[in-house]
Design a protein around this motif. Structure first.
Motif, PDB file in Angstrom:
ATOM      1  N   GLY A   1     -41.453  26.051 -91.327  1.00 40.16           N
ATOM      2  CA  GLY A   1     -39.997  26.447 -91.526  1.00 40.16           C
ATOM      3  C   GLY A   1     -39.371  27.077 -90.252  1.00 40.16           C
ATOM      4  O   GLY A   1     -38.323  26.675 -90.230  1.00 40.16           O
ATOM      5  N   HIS A   2     -40.188  27.689 -89.540  1.00 37.20           N
ATOM      6  CA  HIS A   2     -39.393  28.048 -88.307  1.00 37.20           C
ATOM      7  C   HIS A   2     -39.244  27.022 -86.957  1.00 37.20           C
ATOM      8  O   HIS A   2     -38.699  27.275 -86.178  1.00 37.20           O
ATOM      9  CB  HIS A   2     -40.167  29.455 -87.569  1.00 37.20           C
ATOM     10  CG  HIS A   2     -41.617  29.022 -87.233  1.00 37.20           C
ATOM     11  ND1 HIS A   2     -42.695  28.616 -88.320  1.00 37.20           N
ATOM     12  CD2 HIS A   2     -42.229  28.815 -85.907  1.00 37.20           C
ATOM     13  CE1 HIS A   2     -43.708  28.432 -87.492  1.00 37.20           C
ATOM     14  NE2 HIS A   2     -43.343  28.477 -86.394  1.00 37.20           N
ATOM     15  N   LYS A   3     -39.866  25.942 -87.325  1.00 35.05           N
ATOM     16  CA  LYS A   3     -40.021  25.062 -86.217  1.00 35.05           C
ATOM     17  C   LYS A   3     -38.764  24.034 -86.280  1.00 35.05           C
ATOM     18  O   LYS A   3     -38.080  23.741 -87.441  1.00 35.05           O
ATOM     19  CB  LYS A   3     -41.196  24.125 -86.174  1.00 35.05           C
ATOM     20  CG  LYS A   3     -42.396  24.791 -86.006  1.00 35.05           C
ATOM     21  CD  LYS A   3     -43.837  24.095 -85.925  1.00 35.05           C
ATOM     22  CE  LYS A   3     -44.919  24.638 -85.477  1.00 35.05           C
ATOM     23  NZ  LYS A   3     -44.876  25.232 -84.226  1.00 35.05           N
ATOM     24  N   LYS A   4     -38.142  23.927 -84.962  1.00 34.27           N
ATOM     25  CA  LYS A   4     -37.279  22.690 -84.808  1.00 34.27           C
ATOM     26  C   LYS A   4     -37.745  21.371 -85.292  1.00 34.27           C
ATOM     27  O   LYS A   4     -38.890  20.843 -84.792  1.00 34.27           O
ATOM     28  CB  LYS A   4     -36.797  22.733 -83.479  1.00 34.27           C
ATOM     29  CG  LYS A   4     -36.031  24.093 -83.089  1.00 34.27           C
ATOM     30  CD  LYS A   4     -35.401  23.911 -81.644  1.00 34.27           C
ATOM     31  CE  LYS A   4     -35.040  25.307 -81.274  1.00 34.27           C
ATOM     32  NZ  LYS A   4     -34.344  25.323 -79.961  1.00 34.27           N
ATOM     33  N   LEU A   5     -36.975  20.608 -85.900  1.00 32.70           N
ATOM     34  CA  LEU A   5     -37.420  19.237 -86.329  1.00 32.70           C
ATOM     35  C   LEU A   5     -38.319  18.627 -85.243  1.00 32.70           C
ATOM     36  O   LEU A   5     -39.196  17.484 -85.250  1.00 32.70           O
ATOM     37  CB  LEU A   5     -36.283  18.475 -86.904  1.00 32.70           C
ATOM     38  CG  LEU A   5     -35.852  18.831 -88.547  1.00 32.70           C
ATOM     39  CD1 LEU A   5     -34.690  18.248 -88.887  1.00 32.70           C
ATOM     40  CD2 LEU A   5     -37.135  19.029 -89.208  1.00 32.70           C
ATOM     41  N   THR A   6     -37.459  18.534 -84.077  1.00 37.35           N
ATOM     42  CA  THR A   6     -38.023  17.916 -82.953  1.00 37.35           C
ATOM     43  C   THR A   6     -39.288  18.305 -82.290  1.00 37.35           C
ATOM     44  O   THR A   6     -40.137  17.666 -81.605  1.00 37.35           O
ATOM     45  CB  THR A   6     -36.871  17.594 -81.644  1.00 37.35           C
ATOM     46  OG1 THR A   6     -36.625  19.179 -81.316  1.00 37.35           O
ATOM     47  CG2 THR A   6     -35.687  16.995 -82.152  1.00 37.35           C
ATOM     48  N   GLN A   7     -39.730  19.219 -83.031  1.00 37.58           N
ATOM     49  CA  GLN A   7     -41.085  19.916 -82.593  1.00 37.58           C
ATOM     50  C   GLN A   7     -42.272  19.533 -83.446  1.00 37.58           C
ATOM     51  O   GLN A   7     -43.253  19.908 -83.092  1.00 37.58           O
ATOM     52  CB  GLN A   7     -40.993  21.609 -82.484  1.00 37.58           C
ATOM     53  CG  GLN A   7     -40.232  22.099 -81.351  1.00 37.58           C
ATOM     54  CD  GLN A   7     -40.166  23.525 -81.630  1.00 37.58           C
ATOM     55  OE1 GLN A   7     -40.079  24.156 -82.620  1.00 37.58           O
ATOM     56  NE2 GLN A   7     -40.198  24.300 -80.532  1.00 37.58           N
ATOM     57  N   ILE A   8     -41.787  18.878 -84.583  1.00 43.38           N
ATOM     58  CA  ILE A   8     -42.889  18.514 -85.409  1.00 43.38           C
ATOM     59  C   ILE A   8     -43.254  17.238 -85.116  1.00 43.38           C
ATOM     60  O   ILE A   8     -42.596  16.206 -85.304  1.00 43.38           O
ATOM     61  CB  ILE A   8     -42.115  18.583 -86.982  1.00 43.38           C
ATOM     62  CG1 ILE A   8     -41.738  19.819 -87.226  1.00 43.38           C
ATOM     63  CG2 ILE A   8     -43.158  18.014 -87.996  1.00 43.38           C
ATOM     64  CD1 ILE A   8     -41.070  19.997 -88.551  1.00 43.38           C
ATOM     65  N   THR A   9     -44.543  17.125 -84.797  1.00 40.73           N
ATOM     66  CA  THR A   9     -45.173  15.987 -84.459  1.00 40.73           C
ATOM     67  C   THR A   9     -46.364  15.388 -85.456  1.00 40.73           C
ATOM     68  O   THR A   9     -46.524  16.239 -86.275  1.00 40.73           O
ATOM     69  CB  THR A   9     -45.878  15.988 -83.094  1.00 40.73           C
ATOM     70  OG1 THR A   9     -46.973  17.016 -83.227  1.00 40.73           O
ATOM     71  CG2 THR A   9     -45.039  16.364 -82.219  1.00 40.73           C
ATOM     72  N   ARG A  10     -46.573  14.230 -85.450  1.00 47.22           N
ATOM     73  CA  ARG A  10     -47.890  13.752 -86.391  1.00 47.22           C
ATOM     74  C   ARG A  10     -49.068  14.503 -86.106  1.00 47.22           C
ATOM     75  O   ARG A  10     -49.649  14.804 -87.203  1.00 47.22           O
ATOM     76  CB  ARG A  10     -48.023  12.272 -86.031  1.00 47.22           C
ATOM     77  CG  ARG A  10     -49.198  11.556 -87.041  1.00 47.22           C
ATOM     78  CD  ARG A  10     -49.453   9.965 -86.691  1.00 47.22           C
ATOM     79  NE  ARG A  10     -50.243   9.567 -87.693  1.00 47.22           N
ATOM     80  CZ  ARG A  10     -51.549   9.700 -87.695  1.00 47.22           C
ATOM     81  NH1 ARG A  10     -52.155  10.470 -86.704  1.00 47.22           N
ATOM     82  NH2 ARG A  10     -52.315   9.238 -88.414  1.00 47.22           N
TER      83      ARG A  10
END
Length: 356
Positions: A97-106
């Protein structure tokens, strides 16, 4: 657009300068040259494709997008919405929830899936999490926040085969005898009608017509599930006796046909919590409410009922009925001539006055 190396003492960073779609100068810093070059290349590709290069979207968190996606699901059944909310609040938002979408990796998501497995979550539970995670991140792709879905092609645990157990006539009688009055009614309805638990829970008093002996299902898992089920005279009398035993205040047409001990509409989680100890005590540990539906379909087919009739009664395509529910045991096949009769005759041996 350009990449600049910035030296600050022993610390080195890399800054990318570019112009957004409004012509305003923007910049973004990275720890490594590779990250800066990747961003620079992607930004150039975005401009070539005509995609917005505004970095405002970089600030959107998974929580924000998840709530926006959730707001589009208002037409789903209440039980489906509760399941989605449970997955979000218990598993996805605490981790992402707290992560920016661009920080979410495979890699990050694969670690999360592996963590769920190590915590002992069942494979089918993890796949339910996937069914919420993937469309949320797909929305980020549609909105040009991400260029590809990082939840795609993750490695998930493989669920085992679903254990299906249609009951024999003797087991039906035993289970009904071992149930408390309220659980007994739910089990009985599942066995004699083949309805899903959610369909039983959704029935209102107005959905039962004692004169025509029909139960009208208006809310179902599928469109095919909207149907009328005709029950026998004995079964109709049983339901009417149950209703006659209830307080008059709970008998308005929109009231639930089947209620909990507290007079509320049935809820699967609460019912399962009360019902599981009964199953364990009776020697039926692992049995599910859907097994009553399987038992009904198996009994109908084993008794030689026309497949079209079975399809209409179960409210689904006949191939699904045959593939999932009608796995008659050898005992069931041998008792084809007596199974339906014994299921009904067993009711006479149980006093439904205890429903009061």
């Amino acid at each position: 657009m350009s990449v600049h190396k910035i030296n600050r003492g022993r610390k080195t960073t890399y800054r990318v300068r570019y112009r957004d779609e409004h012509g305003n100068q923007q910049s973004k810093s990275f720890k490594t040259r590779r990250e800066a070059d990747d961003f620079d290349a992607q930004t150039r590709a975005d401009k070539t494709r005509g995609v917005s290069v505004s970095r405002q979207k970089d600030r959107i968190t998974f929580r924000e997008l998840a709530y926006r996606w959730r707001s589009t699901k208002g037409t789903l059944r209440p039980s489906s919405l509760r399941r989605i909310d449970s997955v979000l609040e218990s598993h996805l938002l605490p981790a992402l929830g707290h992560k920016k979408l661009t920080q979410i990796t495979r890699d990050l998501l694969q670690q999360l899936v592996n963590q769920w497995t190590e915590q002992g979550l069942k494979p089918r539970t993890i796949l339910n999490h996937r069914n919420v995670l993937v469309p949320i991140l797909e929305l980020a792709v549609v909105d040009d926040i991400l260029h590809k879905n990082p939840a795609s092609h993750l490695v998930y645990p493989t669920p085992g085969a679903v254990k299906r157990r249609p009951l024999t006539p003797d087991e039906c009688v035993q289970l009904l005898r071992d149930c408390d009055p309220h659980a007994q009614l739910v089990v009985w309805m599942g066995l004699v009608t083949g309805m899903r638990f959610s369909e039983i829970a959704s029935l209102d008093i107005s959905d039962f017509n004692s004169e025509t002996r029909t139960l009208t299902i208006r809310h179902s898992k599928t469109a095919r599930g909207i149907r009328d089920i005709v029950i026998s005279p004995d079964e109709a009398r049983t339901l009417q006796t149950y209703l006659d035993s209830r307080d008059n205040e709970s008998l308005h047409p929109d009231a639930p046909l089947v209620i909990t001990p507290k007079g509320k509409r049935l809820d699967y989680s609460n019912f399962r919590r009360r019902f599981k100890p009964i199953l364990v005590k009776a020697g039926f540990d692992g049995l599910g409410t859907h097994d009553f539906r399987r038992t009904h379909a198996t009994a109908l087919i084993a008794a030689g009922t026309d497949l079209k009739v079975v399809q209409e009664r179960m409210g689904q395509h006949i191939q699904t009925t045959l593939g999932l529910y009608a796995r008659a045991t050898q005992e069931g096949l041998k008792s084809a001539d007596r199974k339906s009769t014994r299921l009904n005759s067993s009711h006479a041996n149980i006093s439904y006055a205890v429903f009061c």
